[in-house]
Design a protein around this motif. Sequence first.
Motif, PDB file in Angstrom:
ATOM      1  N   PHE A   1      38.834  49.791  27.881  1.00 41.53           N
ATOM      2  CA  PHE A   1      37.656  48.942  28.096  1.00 41.53           C
ATOM      3  C   PHE A   1      37.215  48.361  26.770  1.00 41.53           C
ATOM      4  O   PHE A   1      37.404  48.964  25.707  1.00 41.53           O
ATOM      5  CB  PHE A   1      36.514  49.725  28.766  1.00 41.53           C
ATOM      6  N   GLY A   2      36.644  47.170  26.857  1.00 43.25           N
ATOM      7  CA  GLY A   2      36.236  46.480  25.643  1.00 43.25           C
ATOM      8  C   GLY A   2      34.751  46.242  25.577  1.00 43.25           C
ATOM      9  O   GLY A   2      34.057  46.205  26.596  1.00 43.25           O
TER      10      GLY A   2
ATOM     11  N   THR B   1      38.129  45.035  31.135  1.00 45.53           N
ATOM     12  CA  THR B   1      38.781  46.316  31.393  1.00 45.53           C
ATOM     13  C   THR B   1      40.242  46.050  31.712  1.00 45.53           C
ATOM     14  O   THR B   1      40.557  45.114  32.452  1.00 45.53           O
ATOM     15  CB  THR B   1      38.108  47.056  32.570  1.00 45.53           C
ATOM     16  N   TRP B   2      41.115  46.882  31.157  1.00 45.28           N
ATOM     17  CA  TRP B   2      42.558  46.778  31.375  1.00 45.28           C
ATOM     18  C   TRP B   2      43.019  48.066  32.033  1.00 45.28           C
ATOM     19  O   TRP B   2      42.790  49.151  31.514  1.00 45.28           O
ATOM     20  CB  TRP B   2      43.289  46.597  30.052  1.00 45.28           C
ATOM     21  N   TYR B   3      43.693  47.942  33.194  1.00 45.23           N
ATOM     22  CA  TYR B   3      44.188  49.090  33.943  1.00 45.23           C
ATOM     23  C   TYR B   3      45.720  49.072  33.898  1.00 45.23           C
ATOM     24  O   TYR B   3      46.345  48.190  34.486  1.00 45.23           O
ATOM     25  CB  TYR B   3      43.727  49.021  35.394  1.00 45.23           C
TER      26      TYR B   3
ATOM     27  N   ASP C   1      40.584  43.012  34.300  1.00 42.18           N
ATOM     28  CA  ASP C   1      39.288  42.589  34.822  1.00 42.18           C
ATOM     29  C   ASP C   1      38.502  41.990  33.658  1.00 42.18           C
ATOM     30  O   ASP C   1      37.920  42.700  32.851  1.00 42.18           O
ATOM     31  CB  ASP C   1      38.550  43.788  35.417  1.00 42.18           C
ATOM     32  N   GLY C   2      38.559  40.651  33.567  1.00 39.83           N
ATOM     33  CA  GLY C   2      37.896  39.935  32.482  1.00 39.83           C
ATOM     34  C   GLY C   2      37.118  38.768  33.042  1.00 39.83           C
ATOM     35  O   GLY C   2      36.248  38.960  33.889  1.00 39.83           O
ATOM     36  N   PHE C   3      37.450  37.559  32.582  1.00 37.07           N
ATOM     37  CA  PHE C   3      36.813  36.367  33.155  1.00 37.07           C
ATOM     38  C   PHE C   3      37.086  36.315  34.651  1.00 37.07           C
ATOM     39  O   PHE C   3      36.256  35.901  35.443  1.00 37.07           O
ATOM     40  CB  PHE C   3      37.319  35.084  32.499  1.00 37.07           C
TER      41      PHE C   3
ATOM     42  N   LYS D   1      43.127  51.131  45.153  1.00 35.48           N
ATOM     43  CA  LYS D   1      42.154  51.064  46.251  1.00 35.48           C
ATOM     44  C   LYS D   1      40.965  52.001  46.039  1.00 35.48           C
ATOM     45  O   LYS D   1      39.920  51.822  46.644  1.00 35.48           O
ATOM     46  CB  LYS D   1      42.823  51.351  47.595  1.00 35.48           C
ATOM     47  N   ASP D   2      41.102  52.976  45.141  1.00 35.11           N
ATOM     48  CA  ASP D   2      40.032  53.946  44.911  1.00 35.11           C
ATOM     49  C   ASP D   2      39.223  53.676  43.635  1.00 35.11           C
ATOM     50  O   ASP D   2      38.385  54.495  43.265  1.00 35.11           O
ATOM     51  CB  ASP D   2      40.616  55.358  44.850  1.00 35.11           C
ATOM     52  N   LEU D   3      39.460  52.543  42.988  1.00 26.08           N
ATOM     53  CA  LEU D   3      38.752  52.237  41.733  1.00 26.08           C
ATOM     54  C   LEU D   3      37.328  51.728  41.925  1.00 26.08           C
ATOM     55  O   LEU D   3      36.578  51.651  40.975  1.00 26.08           O
ATOM     56  CB  LEU D   3      39.536  51.194  40.922  1.00 26.08           C
ATOM     57  N   ASN D   4      36.964  51.359  43.125  1.00 23.91           N
ATOM     58  CA  ASN D   4      35.621  50.820  43.393  1.00 23.91           C
ATOM     59  C   ASN D   4      35.341  49.573  42.571  1.00 23.91           C
ATOM     60  O   ASN D   4      34.288  49.465  41.918  1.00 23.91           O
ATOM     61  CB  ASN D   4      34.540  51.878  43.144  1.00 23.91           C
ATOM     62  N   LEU D   5      36.270  48.634  42.591  1.00 30.01           N
ATOM     63  CA  LEU D   5      36.093  47.378  41.846  1.00 30.01           C
ATOM     64  C   LEU D   5      35.281  46.385  42.650  1.00 30.01           C
ATOM     65  O   LEU D   5      35.290  46.340  43.811  1.00 30.01           O
ATOM     66  CB  LEU D   5      37.451  46.772  41.490  1.00 30.01           C
TER      67      LEU D   5
END
Length: 96
Positions: free
Chosen positions: A30-31, A36-38, A54-56, A92-96
């Motif tokens: 995370f930055g 966030t990079w997974y 997960d950025g822009f 599917k379990d990351l709650n994004l």
Amino acid sequence: MTKEIENRIPRLYETEEIETDEKVVQVKFFGANGWTWYGVEYDPEDKLFFGLVDGFEREWGYFSLNELEEVNRQYPFPMIERDLYFEPTKIKDLNL
């Protein structure tokens, strides 16, 4: 990136046959910029991940450990960190 994670994470293209929601994130960065990079797959020779960024926007793609580390070398404190408490989790379990 620890040796334990490097040994555990599938190599690039090894999860191609697994449905997207069933893929397992092995490492999370995370930055300070809110990104966030997974990491789902990894090539240790090129230090290249495939995973969800997960950025822009939220999108699948490749990102480089070298580039994440380079950002940190430009500042007196880390701008991007590995989540030390992250456990491998299905997308599917990351709650994004």
